[in-house]
Scaffold this active site. Structure first.
Site, PDB file in Angstrom:
ATOM      1  N   CYS A 130      32.620  38.195  46.822  1.00  0.00           N
ATOM      2  CA  CYS A 130      32.440  38.961  48.069  1.00  0.00           C
ATOM      3  C   CYS A 130      33.600  39.891  48.420  1.00  0.00           C
ATOM      4  O   CYS A 130      33.404  41.108  48.501  1.00  0.00           O
ATOM      5  CB  CYS A 130      32.183  37.995  49.215  1.00  0.00           C
ATOM      6  SG  CYS A 130      30.627  37.124  49.012  1.00  0.00           S
ATOM      7  N   LYS A 135      34.189  43.058  46.074  1.00  0.00           N
ATOM      8  CA  LYS A 135      33.114  44.072  46.074  1.00  0.00           C
ATOM      9  C   LYS A 135      32.857  44.617  47.477  1.00  0.00           C
ATOM     10  O   LYS A 135      32.547  45.793  47.642  1.00  0.00           O
ATOM     11  CB  LYS A 135      31.839  43.510  45.446  1.00  0.00           C
ATOM     12  CG  LYS A 135      30.911  42.776  46.381  1.00  0.00           C
ATOM     13  CD  LYS A 135      29.582  42.459  45.736  1.00  0.00           C
ATOM     14  CE  LYS A 135      28.765  41.486  46.578  1.00  0.00           C
ATOM     15  NZ  LYS A 135      28.376  41.967  47.899  1.00  0.00           N
ATOM     16  N   LEU A 167      45.718  32.301  56.063  1.00  0.00           N
ATOM     17  CA  LEU A 167      47.130  32.693  55.956  1.00  0.00           C
ATOM     18  C   LEU A 167      47.799  31.995  54.770  1.00  0.00           C
ATOM     19  O   LEU A 167      49.017  31.918  54.731  1.00  0.00           O
ATOM     20  CB  LEU A 167      47.879  32.350  57.253  1.00  0.00           C
ATOM     21  CG  LEU A 167      47.607  33.266  58.454  1.00  0.00           C
ATOM     22  CD1 LEU A 167      48.414  32.806  59.662  1.00  0.00           C
ATOM     23  CD2 LEU A 167      47.949  34.724  58.141  1.00  0.00           C
TER      24      LEU A 167
END
Ligand SMILES: NC(=O)c1ccc[n+]([C@@H]2O[C@H](COP(=O)([O-])OP(=O)(O)OC[C@H]3O[C@@H](n4cnc5c(N)ncnc54)[C@H](O)[C@@H]3O)[C@@H](O)[C@H]2O)c1
Ligand SMILES: O=c1ccn([C@@H]2O[C@H](COP(=O)(O)OP(=O)(O)O[C@H]3O[C@H](CO)[C@@H](O)[C@H](O)[C@H]3O)[C@@H](O)[C@H]2O)c(=O)[nH]1
Length: 458
Positions: A262, A265, A252
């Site tokens: 990561c 993509k 958050l």
């Protein structure tokens, strides 16, 4: 057990070192001979906290070796992990060519009773398709293909592996399920939740987890924008919602938009899969656009706040890695924001404790410095883009003495607003209004709406 790990990147090296630490005998293979030469010489080609020590320990114990030769390593193994890259294709869909090439290269050498385990992040159905590809290469002799997605984060990779929240073991046959159970027996004994399911479900878990986490970030970044426009403070809002156990406090922290190897993509591949499968992932499609737009918007904010002068503006960017604890710059905010600053005519200085070398390749014209105060010398503005501890503990007095201007953008909200203001900076954090009045979307002061001023003076 004798294991081979194909791919000596962030995941392959961590997996190799951790599996060796669990007592297995591991050979890590990579087609990049220079990478293997570094590893065989006792070095580590990436920066990951604790990895070097863990590798040294297991090499010394004879449980960890490296090779550029895929076939012999595969031929001796009870299980072979594929940990090669699965990048985006230009259309956003997943590029499985590295996985398929590696599988083809080793197909004929896999023992009939060995298991091929996909550790790389792949879309649902990949393990089954790879099983067919391998069987074809072996003239019809099928081998078991399992799925064991990895959830580690760069920077905390070893702890994430050794004390994982869960291990997801995807298998479509008894051999695959049994082999995975035996490989992970030491972690199962430590009560790490161990979930068995089909390969397709295991593959989906990985994408759903990353998409959900990325959505959480996209949401809080949107709320941060709203706080800014209405004169609120995102930090209070995060504390307020994070204590709700259904929401939880992690993921958050608003920032300059998620990056890394990561989330960008994987969200693209997830959205592309949804399109192909006729189950559009509209939330994720929108998130992808928002996240990219956010980086551009923050660049524009810097350009606008610096204003125009008779001479080119100078700006120091502090932090090039996509997050702290890594030298990885893949899809980091810096790679979008810096070229836009340069395109506006600004001269950009940059510092990062670990990632300057990796970033230099993508950032022509930037003046890199090994010292962050040197990077800030004579600049009109400084921008914190990565949450390195070094920036959390900036010597503000020293910073003020070396900078020409007093504009300080904190796109990770890691500085103390009162301290920053005390040293005479014009502080520009994320998600809290810094002017006497926040600005509404229409440019109307929020004091007009709420009749109160924001906490941080200009
Ligand atoms: N980086 C992370 O934090 C992370 C976490 C979880 C999952 N993943 C997933 O794990 C996979 C690997 O990611 P990474 O970041 O470790 O990638 P990486 O790019 O750091 O490493 C991949 C390695 O594979 C090697 N390779 C490619 N083809 C090969 C072949 N045919 N034979 C031998 N070696 C070959 C490359 O030379 C490279 O060293 C990806 O699918 C990624 O999505 C990554
Ligand atoms: O509160 C947060 C948390 C993260 N981020 C950003 O989000 C991105 C991703 O961060 P993080 O998840 O910590 O890094 P990764 O190493 O990319 O790990 C993610 O991607 C991996 C590869 O799939 C998964 O294995 C991990 O579980 C998943 O967290 C980075 O740009 C962070 O700066 C924020 O802006 N605010």
């Amino acid at each position: 057990m004798k294991l081979a790990v194909v791919g000596a990147g962030y995941v392959g090296l961590t997996t190799s070192a951790c599996l060796a630490e669990l007592g297995h005998s591991v050979t890590c293979v990579d087609s990049d001979a220079s990478r293997i030469a570094i590893l065989q010489g006792g070095g580590v080609p990436i920066y990951e906290e604790g990895l070097h020590e863990l590798m040294q320990k297991n090499r010394a114990a004879g449980r960890l070796t490296f090779s550029a030769d895929l076939r012999p390593a595969a031929g001796h193994a009870d299980a072979i992990f594929l940990a090669v890259g699965t990048p985006s294709r230009p259309d956003g869909d997943i590029d499985l060519s590295h996985i398929e090439t590696a599988a083809r290269q080793l197909a004929r050498d896999i023992r009939h009773d060995a298991v091929l385990i996909i550790k790389s992040t792949v879309v649902a159905g990949t393990a089954r398709n790879l099983g067919r590809l391998v069987a074809r290469e072996r003239g019809g002799d099928a081998v078991s293909v399992a799925s064991n997605p990895e959830f580690l984060r760069e920077g905390t990779a070893i702890a994430d592996f050794m004390t994982a929240d869960r291990i997801v073991a995807g298998a479509d046959d008894d051999l695959g399920a049994d082999r995975l159970r035996r490989i992970y027996a030491p972690l199962r004994a430590r009560d790490i939740p161990y979930l068995e399911m089909s390969t397709a479900d295991a593959e989906m878990v990985k994408y759903a987890a990353n998409a959900f986490l990325a959505l959480k970030l996209g949401f809080i970044n949107n709320v941060a924008d709203l706080c800014e426009s209405t004169g609120g403070d995102i930090r209070n809002v995060v504390s307020g919602i994070g204590l709700d156990r259904r929401i939880g406090p992690s993921f958050l922290s608003p920032g300059p938009g998620y990056g890394g190897s990561c989330f960008p993509k994987d969200t693209r591949a997830f959205a592309a899969l949804g399109k192909r499968a006729g189950a559009r992932q509209w939330l994720v499609e929108r998130l992808i656009e928002d996240n990219e737009a956010r980086k551009r918007k923050l660049a524009q904010r810097i350009i606008d706040d610096m204003g125009k002068g008779g001479r080119p503006r100078r700006v120091a960017v502090l932090g090039l890695a996509f997050k702290s604890g890594t030298d990885d710059v893949r899809e980091s905010a810096a790679l979008t924001i810096i070229p836009l600053l340069q395109a506006s005519g600004a001269i950009v200085h940059a510092h990062d404790p670990r990632a300057s070398r990796a970033a230099a390749e993508f950032l022509p014209g930037v003046r890199f410095s090994d010292d962050c105060y040197h990077a800030c010398g004579d600049v009109d503005a400084a921008v914190v883009l990565t949450e390195w501890d070094e920036y959390r503990h900036l010597d503000l007095r020293r910073l003020a003495s070396v900078m020409r201007g007093r504009l300080l953008f904190d796109f990770r909200n890691i500085l103390d607003p009162a301290e920053v203001s005390r040293h005479g900076f014009r502080y520009r954090p994320i998600g809290h209004s810094t002017g006497p009045f926040g600005k509404t979307a229409e440019g109307q002061g929020v004091a007009d709406i709420y009749g109160r001023a924001a906490a941080y003076p200009v």
